[in-house]
Design an enzyme around this catalytic site. Structure first.
Site, mmCIF file in Angstrom:
data_model
loop_
_atom_site.group_PDB
_atom_site.id
_atom_site.type_symbol
_atom_site.label_atom_id
_atom_site.label_comp_id
_atom_site.label_asym_id
_atom_site.label_seq_id
_atom_site.Cartn_x
_atom_site.Cartn_y
_atom_site.Cartn_z
ATOM 1 N N GLU A 59 0.823 -1.205 0.000
ATOM 2 C CA GLU A 59 0.000 0.000 0.000
ATOM 3 C C GLU A 59 0.862 1.263 0.000
ATOM 4 O O GLU A 59 0.566 2.231 -0.706
ATOM 5 C CB GLU A 59 -0.925 0.009 1.226
ATOM 6 C CG GLU A 59 -1.912 -1.154 1.265
ATOM 7 C CD GLU A 59 -1.392 -2.349 2.044
ATOM 8 O OE1 GLU A 59 -2.201 -3.013 2.711
ATOM 9 O OE2 GLU A 59 -0.163 -2.621 1.985
ATOM 10 N N THR A 168 16.357 -43.633 -7.330
ATOM 11 C CA THR A 168 16.980 -42.323 -7.142
ATOM 12 C C THR A 168 18.493 -42.332 -7.294
ATOM 13 O O THR A 168 19.104 -41.287 -7.501
ATOM 14 C CB THR A 168 16.648 -41.777 -5.747
ATOM 15 O OG1 THR A 168 17.195 -42.652 -4.753
ATOM 16 C CG2 THR A 168 15.142 -41.670 -5.549
ATOM 17 N N ALA A 171 23.090 -48.507 -6.566
ATOM 18 C CA ALA A 171 23.284 -49.166 -5.273
ATOM 19 C C ALA A 171 24.473 -48.596 -4.520
ATOM 20 O O ALA A 171 24.476 -48.541 -3.283
ATOM 21 C CB ALA A 171 23.442 -50.663 -5.470
ATOM 22 N N TRP A 177 24.193 -37.138 -12.784
ATOM 23 C CA TRP A 177 22.890 -36.525 -12.580
ATOM 24 C C TRP A 177 21.836 -37.397 -13.235
ATOM 25 O O TRP A 177 22.032 -37.836 -14.380
ATOM 26 C CB TRP A 177 22.854 -35.125 -13.189
ATOM 27 C CG TRP A 177 23.789 -34.139 -12.545
ATOM 28 C CD1 TRP A 177 25.014 -33.765 -12.966
ATOM 29 C CD2 TRP A 177 23.544 -33.406 -11.344
ATOM 30 N NE1 TRP A 177 25.555 -32.841 -12.120
ATOM 31 C CE2 TRP A 177 24.665 -32.604 -11.113
ATOM 32 C CE3 TRP A 177 22.470 -33.360 -10.452
ATOM 33 C CZ2 TRP A 177 24.752 -31.762 -10.010
ATOM 34 C CZ3 TRP A 177 22.558 -32.521 -9.368
ATOM 35 C CH2 TRP A 177 23.690 -31.735 -9.167
ATOM 36 N N ARG A 191 13.541 -23.733 -4.166
ATOM 37 C CA ARG A 191 14.397 -23.349 -3.046
ATOM 38 C C ARG A 191 14.227 -21.865 -2.725
ATOM 39 O O ARG A 191 14.112 -21.477 -1.565
ATOM 40 C CB ARG A 191 15.868 -23.633 -3.369
ATOM 41 C CG ARG A 191 16.258 -25.097 -3.337
ATOM 42 C CD ARG A 191 17.761 -25.248 -3.538
ATOM 43 N NE ARG A 191 18.187 -26.642 -3.496
ATOM 44 C CZ ARG A 191 19.450 -27.044 -3.573
ATOM 45 N NH1 ARG A 191 20.414 -26.131 -3.712
ATOM 46 N NH2 ARG A 191 19.752 -28.322 -3.508
ATOM 47 N N ASP A 207 26.247 -36.510 0.037
ATOM 48 C CA ASP A 207 26.333 -35.553 -1.070
ATOM 49 C C ASP A 207 27.088 -34.273 -0.742
ATOM 50 O O ASP A 207 27.502 -33.558 -1.657
ATOM 51 C CB ASP A 207 24.921 -35.171 -1.532
ATOM 52 C CG ASP A 207 24.125 -36.369 -2.033
ATOM 53 O OD1 ASP A 207 24.750 -37.304 -2.568
ATOM 54 O OD2 ASP A 207 22.895 -36.362 -1.872
ATOM 55 N N LEU A 318 13.991 -40.394 5.416
ATOM 56 C CA LEU A 318 13.332 -39.179 5.888
ATOM 57 C C LEU A 318 12.131 -38.843 5.008
ATOM 58 O O LEU A 318 11.069 -38.450 5.515
ATOM 59 C CB LEU A 318 14.322 -38.018 5.922
ATOM 60 C CG LEU A 318 13.792 -36.669 6.416
ATOM 61 C CD1 LEU A 318 13.121 -36.803 7.764
ATOM 62 C CD2 LEU A 318 14.913 -35.634 6.456
#
Length: 382
Positions: A59, A168, A171, A177, A191, A207, A318
């Site tokens: 405003e 993902t 093993a 990637w 993010r 990682d 997780l």
């Protein structure tokens, strides 16, 4: 003007205010994203948006940008004007002082310090107030802000990347990637709009991720780049195994490490805590639930710190826990057109699902191609 014509006019100008509010997608946290348009005699005379916490509200920005006398004008604002003194003075007072004749708001502010009080103060000053114009669109601007005030929890997103066969990583943990560069750039936007990014210690040790926003990878307007802030980085690390040289500790912004009250005892653990604090991290200890840190209490704590939207970027254990505890609001999955095979690691570990009636149903809200990868956004069925 007929009622229908008035409705169309209100929706037209509110749509512009919502467009302006979207400009604050990556910068206003912990404040809401808000846009404002000033209209007089059917003509736009000023507009503005809230750029960052501590700066002028939408405003005020619109009043400052006005090209004509605003007395008697209509202010279209995506959220009820604030009526309390925060980092900046109340917007209601500024609108009253400027002589605004009418305020059209998309929605009431869920913040109890404001909720309804702003409208009442404006009415007491003789200003006509209309609320509820394009309310659903305005709510979509601030889903985390709204949820935080209504439930005491932030909006939770879980970001995952997988192969076509639901894997993902190989093993041996090799995973860079699976998805292409366009998908990785897209993740930067998730993010950037998040208040906090949460990972587990297993993923961090594997990682050594920075969990930061890489501005050079954000395909957004240049004018917004200066307002982007780094989200809070959160590591769930019950035994404080985070290395002091971890990349996450040496990035702009803050890092919070959450440990277990049960495990952090004795001189050795206290020494670990001090080393991490000396390295720049904040260390907080919370209770465990079963064999894990209490995720619900973690999210409550983040909400109390002003976190509106929280992004989980984590491993299978997780991720499975967040889903099974019904803490996720959205699941964002990037699916690469590749196969990794039976020995590769799964997307998430969901324990105790032995019968078909135990499945966790989802609603697919959106699918789109991002480069060569398919991005799906799903929400849990209630």
């Amino acid at each position: 003007m007929t009622d229908r014509a008035m409705q169309n006019s209100n929706e037209h100008w509110m749509a512009r205010a919502i467009q302006l509010g979207q400009k604050g997608l990556y910068s206003t946290d912990p404040n809401p994203r808000v846009g404002c348009v000033l209209v007089k005699d059917g003509q736009l005379i000023g507009e503005g948006w809230h750029r960052k916490a501590g700066g002028p509200h939408a405003e005020i920005a619109a009043l400052n940008a006005a090209t004509n006398d605003v007395k008697g004008a209509t202010a279209y604002v995506t959220l009820e004007p604030c009526s309390h003194q925060g980092r900046t003075p109340p917007c209601c007072d500024a609108l009253i002082k400027a002589g605004i004749g009418k305020v059209v708001a998309a929605m009431k502010d869920p913040n109890p310090q404001v909720s309804g009080n702003g409208f009442e103060r404006l009415r007491q000053a003789g200003i006509e107030v209309l609320s509820g114009v394009l309310q659903m669109d305005a709510e979509a601007l601030n889903p985390g802000f709204i949820k935080r005030y209504k439930t005491g929890l932030p909006l939770v997103r879980l970001k995952l990347a997988m192969s076509l066969d639901g894997r993902t990583a190989m093993a041996n943990g090799e995973s860079q990637w699976i998805t292409g560069p366009e998908a990785r750039q897209d993740v930067q936007k998730w993010r950037a709009r998040s208040s906090a990014i949460v990972t587990g210690i297993g993923s961090l040790l594997k990682d050594d991720s920075r969990l930061n926003v890489r501005r050079e990878d954000l395909t957004i307007e240049v004018e917004h780049q200066n307002f982007i802030r780094q989200p809070l980085r959160v590591v769930l690390d019950s035994a404080l195994r985070t290395p002091v040289d971890a990349k996450i500790l040496h990035q702009p912004g803050d890092t919070l490490i959450i440990g277990s009250q049960l495990k952090i005892c004795g001189q050795a653990m206290q020494d670990k805590q001090k080393r991490l604090q000396d390295a720049g991290a904040e260390v907080v200890l919370i209770e465990e639930r079963g064999q894990q840190l209490d995720l619900h209490k973690t999210l409550q704590m983040l909400a109390q710190r002003g976190c509106n939207e929280v992004l989980f970027e984590c491993g299978a254990i997780l991720a499975g826990s967040v889903v099974q505890q019904r803490l996720t609001d959205e699941i964002i999955i990037y699916m690469a057109p590749t196969l990794l095979g039976n020995n590769a690691q799964p997307l998430m570990k969901l324990l105790g699902l032995n019968h078909i009636d135990q499945q966790i149903p989802l609603n697919i809200q959106q699918t789109r191609m991002v480069g060569k990868d398919l991005r799906m956004i799903a929400t849990p069925k209630l």
